[in-house]
Design an enzyme around this catalytic site. Structure first.
Site, PDB file in Angstrom:
ATOM      1  N   SER A 229      39.791  35.126  41.826  1.00 22.24           N
ATOM      2  CA  SER A 229      40.677  34.838  41.392  1.00 22.24           C
ATOM      3  C   SER A 229      41.194  33.168  41.611  1.00 22.24           C
ATOM      4  O   SER A 229      41.288  33.846  42.697  1.00 22.24           O
ATOM      5  CB  SER A 229      41.187  35.714  40.978  1.00 22.24           C
ATOM      6  OG  SER A 229      42.736  35.169  39.611  1.00 22.24           O
ATOM      7  N   HIS A 231      44.416  33.185  40.700  1.00 18.56           N
ATOM      8  CA  HIS A 231      46.140  33.648  40.675  1.00 18.56           C
ATOM      9  C   HIS A 231      46.052  34.054  42.146  1.00 18.56           C
ATOM     10  O   HIS A 231      45.851  34.672  42.801  1.00 18.56           O
ATOM     11  CB  HIS A 231      45.651  34.262  39.752  1.00 18.56           C
ATOM     12  CG  HIS A 231      47.064  34.936  40.216  1.00 18.56           C
ATOM     13  ND1 HIS A 231      48.543  34.616  39.854  1.00 18.56           N
ATOM     14  CD2 HIS A 231      47.285  36.440  40.535  1.00 18.56           C
ATOM     15  CE1 HIS A 231      49.391  35.212  40.228  1.00 18.56           C
ATOM     16  NE2 HIS A 231      48.997  36.764  40.862  1.00 18.56           N
ATOM     17  N   HIS A 274      50.808  42.486  41.385  1.00 18.96           N
ATOM     18  CA  HIS A 274      49.751  42.872  42.169  1.00 18.96           C
ATOM     19  C   HIS A 274      50.532  43.644  43.536  1.00 18.96           C
ATOM     20  O   HIS A 274      50.568  43.186  44.741  1.00 18.96           O
ATOM     21  CB  HIS A 274      49.139  41.559  43.387  1.00 18.96           C
ATOM     22  CG  HIS A 274      47.587  42.209  43.565  1.00 18.96           C
ATOM     23  ND1 HIS A 274      46.043  42.123  42.713  1.00 18.96           N
ATOM     24  CD2 HIS A 274      47.144  42.083  44.549  1.00 18.96           C
ATOM     25  CE1 HIS A 274      45.675  42.734  42.564  1.00 18.96           C
ATOM     26  NE2 HIS A 274      45.808  42.293  44.362  1.00 18.96           N
ATOM     27  N   ASN A 280      45.845  48.086  42.777  1.00 16.52           N
ATOM     28  CA  ASN A 280      46.465  47.760  41.700  1.00 16.52           C
ATOM     29  C   ASN A 280      46.347  47.771  39.828  1.00 16.52           C
ATOM     30  O   ASN A 280      46.731  47.807  39.627  1.00 16.52           O
ATOM     31  CB  ASN A 280      46.556  46.163  42.376  1.00 16.52           C
ATOM     32  CG  ASN A 280      47.554  45.621  43.696  1.00 16.52           C
ATOM     33  OD1 ASN A 280      48.968  45.968  43.100  1.00 16.52           O
ATOM     34  ND2 ASN A 280      46.255  45.966  44.338  1.00 16.52           N
ATOM     35  N   ARG A 285      46.335  49.661  34.700  1.00 14.59           N
ATOM     36  CA  ARG A 285      45.857  50.316  33.897  1.00 14.59           C
ATOM     37  C   ARG A 285      46.047  52.456  33.153  1.00 14.59           C
ATOM     38  O   ARG A 285      46.436  51.950  32.115  1.00 14.59           O
ATOM     39  CB  ARG A 285      43.777  51.286  33.566  1.00 14.59           C
ATOM     40  CG  ARG A 285      43.490  49.333  33.908  1.00 14.59           C
ATOM     41  CD  ARG A 285      41.604  49.547  33.557  1.00 14.59           C
ATOM     42  NE  ARG A 285      41.074  50.231  34.876  1.00 14.59           N
ATOM     43  CZ  ARG A 285      40.843  49.647  36.463  1.00 14.59           C
ATOM     44  NH1 ARG A 285      41.195  47.546  36.231  1.00 14.59           N
ATOM     45  NH2 ARG A 285      40.364  49.843  37.685  1.00 14.59           N
ATOM     46  N   TYR A 312      37.386  41.308  30.635  1.00 14.16           N
ATOM     47  CA  TYR A 312      38.406  41.755  31.173  1.00 14.16           C
ATOM     48  C   TYR A 312      39.078  40.952  32.010  1.00 14.16           C
ATOM     49  O   TYR A 312      40.355  40.834  32.091  1.00 14.16           O
ATOM     50  CB  TYR A 312      38.072  43.593  31.557  1.00 14.16           C
ATOM     51  CG  TYR A 312      39.552  43.642  32.420  1.00 14.16           C
ATOM     52  CD1 TYR A 312      40.723  43.630  31.640  1.00 14.16           C
ATOM     53  CD2 TYR A 312      38.918  44.654  34.187  1.00 14.16           C
ATOM     54  CE1 TYR A 312      41.864  44.771  32.646  1.00 14.16           C
ATOM     55  CE2 TYR A 312      40.289  44.859  34.856  1.00 14.16           C
ATOM     56  CZ  TYR A 312      42.211  45.465  33.720  1.00 14.16           C
ATOM     57  OH  TYR A 312      42.378  46.059  34.178  1.00 14.16           O
ATOM     58  N   TYR A 313      37.796  40.538  33.307  1.00 12.87           N
ATOM     59  CA  TYR A 313      38.824  39.906  34.229  1.00 12.87           C
ATOM     60  C   TYR A 313      38.815  38.388  34.295  1.00 12.87           C
ATOM     61  O   TYR A 313      39.790  37.930  34.528  1.00 12.87           O
ATOM     62  CB  TYR A 313      37.852  39.387  35.363  1.00 12.87           C
ATOM     63  CG  TYR A 313      37.659  40.608  36.715  1.00 12.87           C
ATOM     64  CD1 TYR A 313      39.094  41.781  36.140  1.00 12.87           C
ATOM     65  CD2 TYR A 313      36.382  40.740  37.176  1.00 12.87           C
ATOM     66  CE1 TYR A 313      39.039  42.703  37.211  1.00 12.87           C
ATOM     67  CE2 TYR A 313      36.303  42.413  37.992  1.00 12.87           C
ATOM     68  CZ  TYR A 313      37.077  42.792  37.524  1.00 12.87           C
ATOM     69  OH  TYR A 313      37.512  44.085  38.932  1.00 12.87           O
ATOM     70  N   ASN A 323      49.588  30.776  32.123  1.00 11.40           N
ATOM     71  CA  ASN A 323      50.798  31.424  31.375  1.00 11.40           C
ATOM     72  C   ASN A 323      50.312  31.599  29.714  1.00 11.40           C
ATOM     73  O   ASN A 323      51.941  31.268  28.754  1.00 11.40           O
ATOM     74  CB  ASN A 323      52.124  30.538  31.650  1.00 11.40           C
ATOM     75  CG  ASN A 323      53.172  31.091  31.535  1.00 11.40           C
ATOM     76  OD1 ASN A 323      53.403  31.445  31.268  1.00 11.40           O
ATOM     77  ND2 ASN A 323      54.387  30.516  30.525  1.00 11.40           N
TER      78      ASN A 323
END
Length: 349
Positions: A229, A231, A274, A280, A285, A312-313, A323
């Protein structure tokens, strides 16, 4: 307001000095808040609500009432001004309410229709079916995170207490811990317990118990990166503040959003922070599914196969880097709809 603060503090068994230390403000201010000689700021009210576990709506209404009375209470035009202000606030509140896409709204309507059907057949609920679905949830949630246990092996570990040859101790603990965490959120649901920082830390503690004992139920103290990721989570020193904001957002929005949207938002916001060194995804979930269970829905089971995991990812990545969490909300809604449809088909409805 002053009575509300004092009663909540005494219920928690805290002294004014201790509250002041925890909030990082002067002890004299706490005493003045409780005597009514000084009004807390909005930020201080939010912190007091979180620390003393006061319902945010209750304390905010009390605070705003005193603020309004102080500002205009004795003015001859006060009542007329309040009526005009009420109309304006209602209009702004309606305009500010989170809008969902037509596609998402369609799925939410379908989910609610399925839920009504489920509610009318609750008598057909079977503990064996529930256990089987919870087993699948543990299997899939762990599979997302790289656990290589099969569904059958997961069953043998949980229900037979067997050790699977060739599987690591960590994988065994992940299975056992996750199943215990499901039992924990179900207990919270039955008790109608509030979702707060303590409960989230308890869920995480169960997830990492015996795996990373020193990190279980504790926020990370180092910077982390998420594999695959772009992020980058915040610095560890900012985690506590982000969690505080996370729960303020929850208290502010919990009665204004569709439960599916609320649950998905909480999942996305928590996993984006995170806050932990590990666990996490599973913790986020579980928090999401606790909210769904509290509102009478069933566990939304995200599959761990490659295609589902990538969807999902990718939806999470879009939410975290652009955003825009529309794709993620839609993804979770689809998962809940599929889970409801499957459950109804199993009980023959």
């Amino acid at each position: 307001m002053k009575t509300l603060l004092k009663n909540a503090r005494e219920q928690k068994g805290l002294k004014t000095r201790e509250v002041a230390q925890l909030l990082g403000i002067d002890q004299a201010l706490i005493s003045k808040f409780e005597s009514g000689t000084r009004k807390p700021t909005r930020d201080q009210v939010l912190k007091l609500a979180a620390l003393l576990e006061i319902d945010l709506e209750t304390i905010m209404v009390a605070w705003l009432k005193e603020k309004i009375l102080y500002e205009i209470g004795h003015d001859e035009f006060a009542l007329k001004a309040l009526l005009v202000a009420e109309e304006e606030i209602r209009y702004q509140s309606k305009s500010a309410k989170k809008k969902v896409s037509p596609t998402l709204q369609k799925i939410l309507d379908e989910i609610d229709s399925l839920k009504k059907k489920l509610d009318s057949f609750r008598a057909f609920d079977s503990s064996r079916i529930t256990q089987a679905l919870e087993l699948e949830y543990t299997f899939e949630s762990n599979r997302i995170e790289g656990n290589t246990m099969t569904l059958r092996e997961t069953d043998l570990v949980i229900n037979e207490g067997l050790t699977i040859s060739g599987k690591s101790m960590r994988e065994h603990l992940e299975v056992i811990n996750h199943q215990e965490a499901i039992a924990y959120i179900k207990d919270l649901m039955k008790k109608n317990a509030p979702i707060n920082e303590r409960e989230v830390l308890s869920i995480h503690n169960l997830i990492l118990r015996g795996i990373h004992p020193e990190d279980a139920g504790r926020y990370r103290k180092i910077q982390v990166m998420i594999q695959g990721s772009s992020h980058i989570p915040s610095q560890p020193l900012l985690v506590a503040k982000e969690i505080e904001d996370f729960f303020i957002w929850f208290e502010t929005n919990k009665n204004n959003l569709h439960p599916i949207v609320l649950a998905a938002e909480m999942h996305e916001r928590l996993v984006t922070i995170h806050p932990f060194i590990d666990g996490n995804g599973r913790t986020s979930r579980l928090v999401m599914n606790l909210i769904l269970l509290q509102h009478g829905y069933i566990i939304a089971n995200i599959k761990g196969d490659y295609e589902s995991k990538m969807q999902y990812y990718q939806a999470l990545e879009t939410a975290q880097t652009k955003n825009n969490n529309d794709d993620f909300l839609l993804f979770i809604a689809k998962m809940e709809k599929e889970s409801l449809e499957r459950y109804l088909s199993i009980i023959g409805q």
